[in-house]
Design a protein around this motif. Structure first.
Motif, PDB file in Angstrom:
ATOM      1  N   GLU A   1       0.848  -1.195   0.000  1.00  0.00           N
ATOM      2  CA  GLU A   1       0.000   0.000   0.000  1.00  0.00           C
ATOM      3  C   GLU A   1       0.880   1.241   0.000  1.00  0.00           C
ATOM      4  O   GLU A   1       1.731   1.402   0.882  1.00  0.00           O
ATOM      5  CB  GLU A   1      -0.914   0.047   1.223  1.00  0.00           C
ATOM      6  N   ILE A   2       0.690   2.086  -0.989  1.00  0.00           N
ATOM      7  CA  ILE A   2       1.327   3.396  -1.007  1.00  0.00           C
ATOM      8  C   ILE A   2       0.252   4.415  -0.648  1.00  0.00           C
ATOM      9  O   ILE A   2      -0.736   4.565  -1.374  1.00  0.00           O
ATOM     10  CB  ILE A   2       1.941   3.705  -2.379  1.00  0.00           C
ATOM     11  N   VAL A   3       0.413   5.075   0.494  1.00  0.00           N
ATOM     12  CA  VAL A   3      -0.600   5.999   1.005  1.00  0.00           C
ATOM     13  C   VAL A   3      -0.126   7.434   0.807  1.00  0.00           C
ATOM     14  O   VAL A   3       0.998   7.790   1.192  1.00  0.00           O
ATOM     15  CB  VAL A   3      -0.873   5.730   2.496  1.00  0.00           C
ATOM     16  N   GLY A   4      -0.993   8.235   0.181  1.00  0.00           N
ATOM     17  CA  GLY A   4      -0.666   9.621  -0.073  1.00  0.00           C
ATOM     18  C   GLY A   4      -1.598  10.575   0.632  1.00  0.00           C
ATOM     19  O   GLY A   4      -2.471  10.169   1.410  1.00  0.00           O
ATOM     20  N   SER A   5      -1.465  11.858   0.347  1.00  0.00           N
ATOM     21  CA  SER A   5      -2.282  12.888   0.983  1.00  0.00           C
ATOM     22  C   SER A   5      -3.702  12.916   0.441  1.00  0.00           C
ATOM     23  O   SER A   5      -4.592  13.511   1.046  1.00  0.00           O
ATOM     24  CB  SER A   5      -1.632  14.260   0.786  1.00  0.00           C
ATOM     25  N   LYS A   6      -3.947  12.229  -0.697  1.00  0.00           N
ATOM     26  CA  LYS A   6      -5.282  12.248  -1.299  1.00  0.00           C
ATOM     27  C   LYS A   6      -5.844  10.849  -1.566  1.00  0.00           C
ATOM     28  O   LYS A   6      -6.951  10.732  -2.094  1.00  0.00           O
ATOM     29  CB  LYS A   6      -5.245  13.023  -2.619  1.00  0.00           C
ATOM     30  N   GLY A   7      -5.110   9.808  -1.224  1.00  0.00           N
ATOM     31  CA  GLY A   7      -5.603   8.461  -1.489  1.00  0.00           C
ATOM     32  C   GLY A   7      -4.496   7.442  -1.347  1.00  0.00           C
ATOM     33  O   GLY A   7      -3.413   7.736  -0.833  1.00  0.00           O
ATOM     34  N   LYS A   8      -4.767   6.226  -1.807  1.00  0.00           N
ATOM     35  CA  LYS A   8      -3.763   5.181  -1.720  1.00  0.00           C
ATOM     36  C   LYS A   8      -3.830   4.269  -2.938  1.00  0.00           C
ATOM     37  O   LYS A   8      -4.861   4.189  -3.621  1.00  0.00           O
ATOM     38  CB  LYS A   8      -3.942   4.352  -0.450  1.00  0.00           C
ATOM     39  N   ILE A   9      -2.709   3.584  -3.179  1.00  0.00           N
ATOM     40  CA  ILE A   9      -2.605   2.601  -4.254  1.00  0.00           C
ATOM     41  C   ILE A   9      -2.295   1.255  -3.602  1.00  0.00           C
ATOM     42  O   ILE A   9      -1.350   1.152  -2.810  1.00  0.00           O
ATOM     43  CB  ILE A   9      -1.495   2.967  -5.256  1.00  0.00           C
ATOM     44  N   VAL A  10      -3.082   0.248  -3.923  1.00  0.00           N
ATOM     45  CA  VAL A  10      -2.893  -1.091  -3.372  1.00  0.00           C
ATOM     46  C   VAL A  10      -2.525  -2.033  -4.507  1.00  0.00           C
ATOM     47  O   VAL A  10      -3.216  -2.072  -5.534  1.00  0.00           O
ATOM     48  CB  VAL A  10      -4.170  -1.593  -2.658  1.00  0.00           C
ATOM     49  N   PHE A  11      -1.450  -2.776  -4.338  1.00  0.00           N
ATOM     50  CA  PHE A  11      -0.983  -3.666  -5.406  1.00  0.00           C
ATOM     51  C   PHE A  11      -0.127  -4.771  -4.815  1.00  0.00           C
ATOM     52  O   PHE A  11       0.217  -4.751  -3.637  1.00  0.00           O
ATOM     53  CB  PHE A  11      -0.189  -2.875  -6.458  1.00  0.00           C
ATOM     54  N   SER A  12       0.225  -5.745  -5.646  1.00  0.00           N
ATOM     55  CA  SER A  12       1.062  -6.857  -5.200  1.00  0.00           C
ATOM     56  C   SER A  12       2.401  -6.818  -5.934  1.00  0.00           C
ATOM     57  O   SER A  12       2.528  -6.190  -6.988  1.00  0.00           O
ATOM     58  CB  SER A  12       0.368  -8.195  -5.460  1.00  0.00           C
ATOM     59  N   THR A  13       3.362  -7.501  -5.368  1.00  0.00           N
ATOM     60  CA  THR A  13       4.657  -7.632  -6.042  1.00  0.00           C
ATOM     61  C   THR A  13       4.624  -8.739  -7.083  1.00  0.00           C
ATOM     62  O   THR A  13       5.179  -8.597  -8.173  1.00  0.00           O
ATOM     63  CB  THR A  13       5.768  -7.926  -5.022  1.00  0.00           C
ATOM     64  N   PHE A  14       3.959  -9.837  -6.778  1.00  0.00           N
ATOM     65  CA  PHE A  14       4.034 -11.015  -7.631  1.00  0.00           C
ATOM     66  C   PHE A  14       2.750 -11.298  -8.407  1.00  0.00           C
ATOM     67  O   PHE A  14       2.781 -12.033  -9.386  1.00  0.00           O
ATOM     68  CB  PHE A  14       4.431 -12.240  -6.790  1.00  0.00           C
ATOM     69  N   GLY A  15       1.627 -10.732  -7.990  1.00  0.00           N
ATOM     70  CA  GLY A  15       0.392 -10.945  -8.738  1.00  0.00           C
ATOM     71  C   GLY A  15       0.383 -10.228 -10.074  1.00  0.00           C
ATOM     72  O   GLY A  15       0.049 -10.786 -11.109  1.00  0.00           O
TER      73      GLY A  15
END
Length: 328
Positions: free
Chosen positions: A247-261
């Protein structure tokens, strides 16, 4: 432009689909020779993949005048040796990850290649995948605002049974430099370097909770990037189930992702959740191989070099330092 003719040292499982065919399918590239210590297996690989030459001696492949560049697909314990031999022969070299057993070995490889003016590439191929390029685009476009922090979580059940007579080479510190953390977490740490920039400082701890082998089976860490973003990471290889979540969390939202998927990205903001579906390439290293070939033919620089890979090795060295010194 000249076609880059490749040779592979170590034509094992990773070269069957993930990488080997990429050298044949990339534009301006061909695979002309392969090597494996077992000559019968090398000959079999060459026959199945339509490769003209095979060797059971790495020095002979490196010396082959028809081989322009070399892909080293052996375990990490021999990466330094073969990279330096390729440098001495004046041939560009593409080395599997992790780059070497330690940051110090990475430095030696970089120095040898610089001394002879030989390009050194590392197989952190996620830097060229559309999936991660889309994530980088989201970050740079400000889709989630300024990045504040990042969490990395990966766990899975133990891969070996208690009292196993033989362990896989990925659990042999003499071959890998550590355990599954080194093999798998290196991908996550490298792609975060690509997405967010270099890590400025790192603290962490490693341990062995299940007692199934000598190397670490859990690692935790806290990180500060040069940008000021902070991060935490947990990698456990004796858990009840599988998890691969960043999860990369920012001041306006977040991005959720996997390394291997590498197939689904979630972008969460005040406007709701956007799901981006992606398809992985069949030959997952081919996009990076193409960029390397392009660079060797006079194009733009490719994104995974010895210097960036060494940063990842240095971070892992620091996280494992206490455990290796007997102070988990």
């Amino acid at each position: 432009m000249k076609t880059i003719k490749w040779g592979i040292i170590g034509c094992g499982n990773v070269t069957e689909v993930k990488s080997g065919p990429g050298f044949q399918k990339a534009e301006g590239s061909s695979l002309v020779a392969v090597m494996r210590r077992n000559g019968e297996l090398a000959a079999d690989y060459a026959a199945r993949h339509g490769v003209p030459k095979w060797y059971d001696d790495a020095d002979q492949l490196i010396a082959d005048p028809e081989v322009d560049a070399v892909y080293v697909a052996t375990p990490p314990s021999s990466h330094k040796e073969f990279a330096i031999k390729c440098a001495e022969a004046g041939k560009p070299v593409y080395v599997e990850k992790p780059m070497a057993l330690s940051g110090e070995e990475c430095e030696e490889m970089i120095a040898a290649c610089k001394e002879r003016g030989v390009p050194l590439f590392i197989a952190y191929y996620r830097r060229a995948l559309p999936y991660f390029l889309r994530i980088r685009e989201l970050i740079e476009s400000g889709a989630v605002g300024e990045v504040r922090f990042l969490s990395m979580t990966q766990y899975q059940p133990a891969r070996v049974e208690a009292g196993a007579a033989e362990l896989p080479w990925r659990l042999d510190p003499a071959v890998v430099g550590g355990g599954l953390f080194v093999d798998l977490a290196s991908h996550t740490l490298d792609i975060m370097d690509f997405l967010l920039g270099p890590i400025r400082s790192v603290q962490g701890a490693a341990g062995n909770q299940a007692g199934l082998y000598a190397v670490e089976d859990i690692v935790t860490g806290s990180f500060v990037f040069e940008s000021g973003a902070q991060a935490t990471g947990t990698w456990c290889f004796s858990a009840y189930d599988y998890c691969d979540r960043n999860e990369i969390v920012g001041s306006k939202g977040k991005i959720v992702f996997s390394t291997f998927g590498n197939d689904r990205i979630e972008v969460v903001t005040a406007a709701g959740t956007e799901v981006i579906e992606m398809e992985k390439p069949l030959h997952i290293q081919q996009p990076l191989i193409q960029l390397i070939v392009d660079e060797l033919r006079g194009g733009a620089p490719s994104p995974s070099k010895g210097e960036s890979a060494m940063r990842t090795s240095r971070v892992m060295d620091e996280l494992l330092r206490g455990y290796k010194a007997g102070r988990p």
